[in-house]
Design a protein around this motif. Structure first.
Motif, mmCIF file in Angstrom:
data_model
loop_
_atom_site.group_PDB
_atom_site.id
_atom_site.type_symbol
_atom_site.label_atom_id
_atom_site.label_comp_id
_atom_site.label_asym_id
_atom_site.label_seq_id
_atom_site.Cartn_x
_atom_site.Cartn_y
_atom_site.Cartn_z
ATOM 1 N N VAL A 249 0.854 -1.187 0.000
ATOM 2 C CA VAL A 249 0.000 0.000 0.000
ATOM 3 C C VAL A 249 0.890 1.236 0.000
ATOM 4 N N SER A 250 0.618 2.157 -0.905
ATOM 5 C CA SER A 250 1.345 3.424 -0.950
ATOM 6 C C SER A 250 0.536 4.486 -0.219
ATOM 7 N N LEU A 251 1.125 5.054 0.805
ATOM 8 C CA LEU A 251 0.456 6.080 1.592
ATOM 9 C C LEU A 251 0.712 7.459 0.984
ATOM 10 N N GLN A 252 -0.180 8.387 1.312
ATOM 11 C CA GLN A 252 -0.017 9.749 0.817
ATOM 12 C C GLN A 252 1.198 10.394 1.491
ATOM 13 N N TYR A 253 2.199 10.730 0.701
ATOM 14 C CA TYR A 253 3.465 11.263 1.219
ATOM 15 C C TYR A 253 3.633 12.700 0.744
ATOM 16 N N ILE A 254 3.962 13.587 1.678
ATOM 17 C CA ILE A 254 4.156 14.995 1.348
ATOM 18 C C ILE A 254 5.634 15.330 1.483
ATOM 19 N N LYS A 255 6.217 15.799 0.405
ATOM 20 C CA LYS A 255 7.627 16.194 0.437
ATOM 21 C C LYS A 255 7.735 17.561 1.085
ATOM 22 N N PRO A 256 8.540 17.691 2.153
ATOM 23 C CA PRO A 256 8.621 18.974 2.859
ATOM 24 C C PRO A 256 9.303 20.042 2.018
ATOM 25 N N VAL A 257 8.924 21.289 2.269
ATOM 26 C CA VAL A 257 9.552 22.418 1.596
ATOM 27 C C VAL A 257 10.829 22.765 2.355
ATOM 28 N N ALA A 258 11.957 22.634 1.691
ATOM 29 C CA ALA A 258 13.244 22.719 2.380
ATOM 30 C C ALA A 258 13.594 24.129 2.847
ATOM 31 N N ASP A 259 13.096 25.155 2.147
ATOM 32 C CA ASP A 259 13.523 26.520 2.470
ATOM 33 C C ASP A 259 12.562 27.235 3.423
ATOM 34 N N ARG A 260 11.695 26.495 4.121
ATOM 35 C CA ARG A 260 10.766 27.107 5.068
ATOM 36 C C ARG A 260 11.077 26.630 6.485
ATOM 37 N N ALA A 261 10.789 27.501 7.443
ATOM 38 C CA ALA A 261 11.007 27.142 8.844
ATOM 39 C C ALA A 261 9.972 26.130 9.297
ATOM 40 N N ASN A 262 10.320 25.345 10.323
ATOM 41 C CA ASN A 262 9.425 24.320 10.889
ATOM 42 C C ASN A 262 8.843 23.405 9.815
ATOM 43 N N PRO A 263 9.676 22.706 9.093
ATOM 44 C CA PRO A 263 9.170 21.839 8.017
ATOM 45 C C PRO A 263 8.321 20.706 8.567
ATOM 46 N N LYS A 264 7.298 20.316 7.811
ATOM 47 C CA LYS A 264 6.432 19.202 8.191
ATOM 48 C C LYS A 264 7.135 17.901 7.846
ATOM 49 N N VAL A 265 8.026 17.501 8.732
ATOM 50 C CA VAL A 265 8.821 16.306 8.490
ATOM 51 C C VAL A 265 9.154 15.687 9.844
ATOM 52 N N GLY A 266 9.186 14.364 9.881
ATOM 53 C CA GLY A 266 9.579 13.662 11.095
ATOM 54 C C GLY A 266 8.423 13.240 11.971
ATOM 55 N N VAL A 267 8.749 12.472 13.016
ATOM 56 C CA VAL A 267 7.742 11.911 13.917
ATOM 57 C C VAL A 267 7.444 12.932 15.011
ATOM 58 N N GLY A 268 6.280 13.568 14.902
ATOM 59 C CA GLY A 268 5.909 14.637 15.825
ATOM 60 C C GLY A 268 4.949 14.223 16.911
ATOM 61 N N MET A 269 4.314 13.055 16.799
ATOM 62 C CA MET A 269 3.378 12.581 17.815
ATOM 63 C C MET A 269 3.666 11.115 18.091
ATOM 64 N N LEU A 270 3.746 10.751 19.375
ATOM 65 C CA LEU A 270 3.900 9.349 19.754
ATOM 66 C C LEU A 270 3.396 9.169 21.181
ATOM 67 N N ALA A 271 2.777 7.997 21.431
ATOM 68 C CA ALA A 271 2.189 7.723 22.746
ATOM 69 C C ALA A 271 2.085 6.220 22.959
ATOM 70 N N PHE A 272 2.434 5.770 24.162
ATOM 71 C CA PHE A 272 2.308 4.365 24.541
ATOM 72 C C PHE A 272 0.906 4.102 25.096
ATOM 73 N N SER A 273 0.423 2.886 24.875
ATOM 74 C CA SER A 273 -0.834 2.466 25.491
ATOM 75 C C SER A 273 -0.611 2.228 26.977
ATOM 76 N N ALA A 274 -1.702 2.238 27.752
ATOM 77 C CA ALA A 274 -1.596 2.136 29.211
ATOM 78 C C ALA A 274 -0.996 0.807 29.663
ATOM 79 N N ASP A 275 -1.139 -0.250 28.851
ATOM 80 C CA ASP A 275 -0.611 -1.567 29.224
ATOM 81 C C ASP A 275 0.790 -1.826 28.674
#
Length: 465
Positions: free
Chosen positions: A331-357
């Motif tokens: 399956v090919s997911l929708q991938y967005i190539k970040p804009v290199a010359d802008r601050a705070n690029p939309k790239v990388g793992v920004g959200m992560l959370a473990f389950s309670a167990d």
């Protein structure tokens, strides 16, 4: 699954009380406290200005409302509705406010300038400095903590509420101070091996403090309670580094989300990397289940209706619905190539959370904004990918069982558990765009928040076998 009616809201300010009995919400300058089960109004308070921050005390007896523009904090009591407290920071600009773990002290972070008074005008003598003021509701005493650093997460409490760590910046160098919360006495003070300290966070067991550097320098440092450096971790040099961090509830794992679209997990024994979780744009492993949200418009023959549909009926008849389909890999997911010359690029793992167990880890790679990745920590393998039609706004685990709730800025809420996943449409008229959500401490209900409204979703309790 049942839903309440919609209630007015501002600033996404809606919170369940820690004991789960009440629900507080804000509408401009008004604070409304409701019974969490019946949603009947218990108390109504009026603040001096528009509320910008809301927080319950740990024992659910007090509510803090911060008005940063006015530099004012107001505190309200549920047991004594006629009692209230106002803290006015005056000319010092209020930038943050929070409760101490005991629920009887308030920590205000203020920003002030030393001024140089000239004949014609008043000029700032030096850049703004921060100071934390600790206000006691019991003794009315005041304590001060100098040189706190203005960073993403500069104050952290241990889960048992005994200690507080504060990130500091003085003489162009980073430090960490550890205080005893019972009397606010300094326990330890030490410098850190960071260029520009970005955040600190205690392990749930309160034994280890994680500190990480700015994204320009990949460095994660782990300190003991007495200030000893236990370990230092660096995955690579030169490219952008750490973007997010999460401890597992058992304190056994530290997950590090990076700008290179990977999550690295450290173990609590050696503090070495035990695995590296990649987020490719194409899912090729046949053991990974990919749930894809698909949308379809219902076909209704309006000529066969014997009566004009009501507004609510028409909304349910003609609204676009969605469901999950299981996609065949690859399956090919929708991938967005970040804009290199802008601050705070939309790239990388920004959200992560473990389950309670501790069994699962949910992540979001900002390059693939419509997908949630769910990893089986027991096998250290990718278990499920949820591919949504819209950008992931927020996700949160049920505090009692491995069940993940996701919202995407639409009027739908998405639930995943090891048994499968479902799409739930929030009923009602109008456009209710869910931007955030939070679970009740029992796991029996959820608070769904949009920009202007909120509602409560009630779930039937599932027996976990």
């Amino acid at each position: 699954m049942n839903f309440s009616e919609l209630f007015r809201l501002s600033g996404l300010l809606g919170r369940f009380s820690p004991d789960g009995k009440c629900l507080a919400s804000c509408m401009q300058h008004r604070l409304v406290v409701r019974d969490a089960s019946s949603l009947q109004i218990r108390q109504l308070y009026t603040c001096l200005d528009q509320i910008q921050y809301l927080e319950w005390s740990s024992d659910s007896l007090f509510i803090l409302c911060a008005m940063y523009k006015r530099g004012i904090v107001q505190v309200w009591s549920l047991e004594q509705p006629d009692w209230h407290c106002k803290i006015d920071e005056g000319s010092a600009g209020l930038v943050a406010s929070c409760w101490s773990p005991d629920g009887r002290h308030i920590l205000n972070t203020t920003e002030f300038h030393e001024l140089l008074n000239l004949e014609e005008e008043v000029l700032p003598l030096c850049p703004a400095q921060l100071r934390i003021t600790v206000w006691s509701l019991c003794t009315k005493s005041v304590s001060y903590i100098k040189y706190p650093k203005a960073c993403h997460q500069g104050v952290a409490f241990t889960k048992d509420g005994r200690y507080m760590a504060v990130a500091e910046r003085r003489d162009c160098k980073d430090f960490i101070s550890i205080f005893v919360c019972s009397n606010w006495q300094l326990l330890r003070h030490f410098d850190t091996e960071t260029q520009d300290l970005f955040g600190i966070e205690w392990a749930p067991n309160g034994c280890v403090l994680a500190a990480w550097d700015t994204c320009l320098e990949y460095k994660v440092l782990l300190y003991s309670l007495d200030g000893r450096l236990l370990s230092s971790y660096c995955a690579y040099e030169w490219p952008l580094g750490v973007k997010s961090i999460a401890w597992s509830p058992s304190s056994q794992f530290l997950a590090i989300g990076s700008f290179d679209e990977k999550v690295r997990i450290l173990n609590h024994v050696t503090w070495k990397k035990i695995t590296e979780l990649d987020h490719p744009a194409t899912i090729a492993n046949k053991k990974t289940i990919v749930y894809k949200e698909v949308e379809k418009s219902p076909t209704v023959d309006t000529e066969r209706l014997s009566f004009p549909p009501t507004r609510a009926l028409a909304s349910s008849l003609f609204s676009t619905q969605s469901k999950y389909d299981i996609s065949q890999v690859p399956v090919s997911l929708q991938y967005i190539k970040p804009v290199a010359d802008r601050a705070n690029p939309k790239v990388g793992v920004g959200m992560l959370a473990f389950s309670a167990d501790n069994c699962f880890l949910a992540t979001k790679n900002d390059n693939v904004p419509n997908a949630v990745w769910i990893w089986d920590i027991r096998k250290l393998k990718l278990s499920v990918v949820l591919e949504q039609l819209c950008t992931i706004q927020h996700f949160q685990w049920d505090p009692c069982q491995p069940r993940l709730a996701v919202c995407t800025g639409t009027s739908r809420v998405y639930l995943w558990s090891p048994a499968g996943c479902i799409v739930v449409q929030v009923p009602g008229e109008g456009d209710f765009q869910i931007m955030s959500l939070s679970w009740h401490s029992s796991g029996d209900s959820m608070l769904l928040l949009s920009k202007d409204h909120f509602c409560v979703c009630y779930l039937e309790r599932e027996e976990v076998k």
